[in-house]
Write a protein that holds these residues in place. Structure first.
Motif, short mmCIF file in Angstrom:
data_model
loop_
_atom_site.label_atom_id
_atom_site.label_comp_id
_atom_site.label_asym_id
_atom_site.label_seq_id
_atom_site.Cartn_x
_atom_site.Cartn_y
_atom_site.Cartn_z
N UNK A 1 0.84 -1.19 0.00
CA UNK A 1 0.00 0.00 0.00
C UNK A 1 0.88 1.25 0.00
N UNK A 2 0.61 2.17 -0.90
CA UNK A 2 1.40 3.39 -1.01
C UNK A 2 0.73 4.48 -0.20
N UNK A 3 1.28 4.78 0.98
CA UNK A 3 0.72 5.81 1.83
C UNK A 3 1.22 7.17 1.39
N UNK A 4 0.65 8.22 2.00
CA UNK A 4 1.10 9.57 1.68
C UNK A 4 2.56 9.76 2.04
N UNK A 5 3.00 9.20 3.18
CA UNK A 5 4.39 9.33 3.58
C UNK A 5 5.32 8.65 2.58
N UNK A 6 4.92 7.46 2.10
CA UNK A 6 5.74 6.76 1.12
C UNK A 6 5.81 7.54 -0.19
N UNK A 7 4.68 8.09 -0.60
CA UNK A 7 4.66 8.88 -1.84
C UNK A 7 5.54 10.11 -1.71
N UNK A 8 5.52 10.75 -0.55
CA UNK A 8 6.35 11.91 -0.34
C UNK A 8 7.83 11.53 -0.37
N UNK A 9 8.14 10.34 0.18
CA UNK A 9 9.53 9.89 0.16
C UNK A 9 10.01 9.64 -1.27
N UNK A 10 9.13 9.11 -2.10
CA UNK A 10 9.49 8.87 -3.50
C UNK A 10 9.72 10.19 -4.22
N UNK A 11 8.87 11.17 -3.98
CA UNK A 11 8.96 12.44 -4.71
C UNK A 11 9.99 13.38 -4.13
N UNK A 12 10.38 13.18 -2.86
CA UNK A 12 11.38 14.05 -2.24
C UNK A 12 10.78 15.23 -1.52
N UNK A 13 9.47 15.44 -1.60
CA UNK A 13 8.80 16.53 -0.90
C UNK A 13 7.32 16.20 -0.77
N UNK A 14 6.61 16.82 0.17
CA UNK A 14 5.18 16.50 0.31
C UNK A 14 4.43 16.76 -0.99
N UNK A 15 3.50 15.87 -1.30
CA UNK A 15 2.74 16.04 -2.54
C UNK A 15 1.84 17.25 -2.47
N UNK A 16 1.27 17.51 -1.30
CA UNK A 16 0.49 18.72 -1.06
C UNK A 16 0.76 19.18 0.37
N UNK A 17 0.80 20.49 0.63
CA UNK A 17 0.94 20.96 2.01
C UNK A 17 -0.29 20.55 2.83
N UNK A 18 -0.11 20.32 4.14
CA UNK A 18 -1.25 19.94 4.98
C UNK A 18 -2.38 20.96 4.95
N UNK A 19 -2.05 22.23 4.75
CA UNK A 19 -3.08 23.26 4.69
C UNK A 19 -3.95 23.14 3.45
N UNK A 20 -3.46 22.46 2.42
CA UNK A 20 -4.20 22.27 1.18
C UNK A 20 -5.05 21.01 1.22
N UNK A 21 -4.51 19.94 1.81
CA UNK A 21 -5.22 18.67 1.88
C UNK A 21 -4.24 17.55 2.10
N UNK A 22 -4.66 16.35 1.80
CA UNK A 22 -3.79 15.20 1.95
C UNK A 22 -4.01 14.22 0.81
N UNK A 23 -2.97 13.47 0.50
CA UNK A 23 -3.03 12.44 -0.53
C UNK A 23 -2.86 11.09 0.15
N UNK A 24 -3.70 10.15 -0.22
CA UNK A 24 -3.62 8.82 0.39
C UNK A 24 -3.95 7.75 -0.63
N UNK A 25 -3.55 6.53 -0.31
CA UNK A 25 -3.82 5.40 -1.19
C UNK A 25 -5.33 5.14 -1.25
N UNK A 26 -5.84 4.91 -2.45
CA UNK A 26 -7.26 4.63 -2.66
C UNK A 26 -7.40 3.18 -3.10
N UNK A 27 -7.74 2.31 -2.15
CA UNK A 27 -7.79 0.88 -2.43
C UNK A 27 -8.83 0.55 -3.51
N UNK A 28 -10.02 1.18 -3.43
CA UNK A 28 -11.06 0.86 -4.41
C UNK A 28 -10.65 1.33 -5.81
N UNK A 29 -10.09 2.52 -5.90
CA UNK A 29 -9.67 3.05 -7.19
C UNK A 29 -8.64 2.14 -7.85
N UNK A 30 -7.65 1.70 -7.07
CA UNK A 30 -6.62 0.82 -7.59
C UNK A 30 -7.19 -0.54 -7.98
#
Length: 306
Positions: free
Chosen positions: A1-30
């Protein structure tokens, strides 16, 4: 499962600032993507016949061109034309049968992405500064949850409260599964693998790839000051995607139903709308080459190049 923390580690920086929202793995979508893709490849390819292929191509036009590009994108999200509730509802039902997802989820994400791409401080999740593989993971396996609803102001009034849209949002997978059941009764498992599974997977992957390509490669004819993303025009993808691949044109004239601007930029979505207009099924059709009628994008972009 690719969590937001894992995605941020891959990209080198947060995908979105916490003030904007959050990115998380979507099991149903996948799961939905792979549940369509694997049977479509394994069982669909051997089961292809002239009849199932023709039916799938016709259905792809109805659901992706009339349903997604015309009905949802140009009709609901940008309100580039007016239509009766019956016509609009039918177009949106065709979108649902594409298997791409719920109409309100798509409208909400489009509004948020559009809002941030038109800012100079666009978060990495919405900016196309990454590889195609990373975009495949981000767009097809993750979901974005907004911290607030300010971007929804970009949508026409009443969209999020529309009863038909809310019904389709909650029930859309059931309609696709019902189509699969009817297809099975008529043509058997092989027909389902081609007509439903392969077509749905092709639509999901095609939409994703056109979205990536039409921001990274191709011609950028219109320069839009003060934005992070202004799209590109990719001729072949523009023709194959019913006009959606002429994305620089769309960014420059977002409230125009016509995405192709040159003779060679064949926009099947626009041609379909003109046919619907000629039949009296849609009215007040807006385009960059028609009177503006309060279009917010009039005069916004600067055209460069021949």
């Amino acid at each position: 499962m690719l969590t937001e923390a894992a995605a941020a580690a891959v990209s080198g920086r947060p995908l979105v600032p916490p003030s904007v929202g959050r990115v998380r793995f979507d099991a149903f979508k996948s799961l939905w993507l792979w549940a369509m893709l694997v049977p479509g490849l394994v069982f669909g390819i051997p089961a292809v016949t002239p009849a199932t292929l023709t039916a799938s191509l016709v259905m792809a036009f109805l659901t992706l061109c009339l349903g997604h590009s015309v009905g949802l994108h140009r009709g609901v999200i940008h309100r580039t034309f007016e239509a009766s509730p019956l016509v609009r509802g039918a177009l949106l039902y065709l979108f649902v049968l594409s298997g791409l997802g719920g109409p309100l989820s798509w409208a909400r994400l489009h509004a948020v992405r559009d809002y941030w791409q038109n800012q100079e401080d666009c978060p990495p999740y919405f900016a196309y500064r990454h590889s195609v593989f990373r975009d495949f993971v981000w767009n097809l396996h993750l979901r974005f949850d907004a911290a607030d609803d300010r971007a929804l102001a970009r949508l026409p009034p009443g969209v999020m409260e529309d009863r038909w849209l809310r019904f389709l949002e909650w029930t859309w997978p059931l309609h696709v599964l019902a189509l699969a059941a009817v297809t099975f009764a008529v043509g058997g498992a092989g027909a389902v693998a081609v007509f439903v599974c392969a077509r749905t997977a092709g639509g999901i992957l095609g939409h994703w790839f056109v979205g990536y390509a039409a921001h990274v490669w191709g011609e950028k004819r219109h320069v839009i000051p003060g934005v992070t993303e202004s799209g590109t025009n990719v001729w072949l993808l523009g023709v194959l995607s019913f006009g959606e691949g002429f994305h620089n044109n769309h960014h420059a004239f977002a409230n125009s139903a016509r995405m192709g601007m040159r003779a060679e930029e064949v926009d099947l979505g626009w041609l379909s709308l003109r046919a619907l207009e000629a039949c009296g099924l849609v009215q007040s059709l807006q385009a960059w080459d028609r009177p503006a009628k309060n279009r917010k994008d009039a005069g916004r972009a600067v055209e460069h190049g021949p």
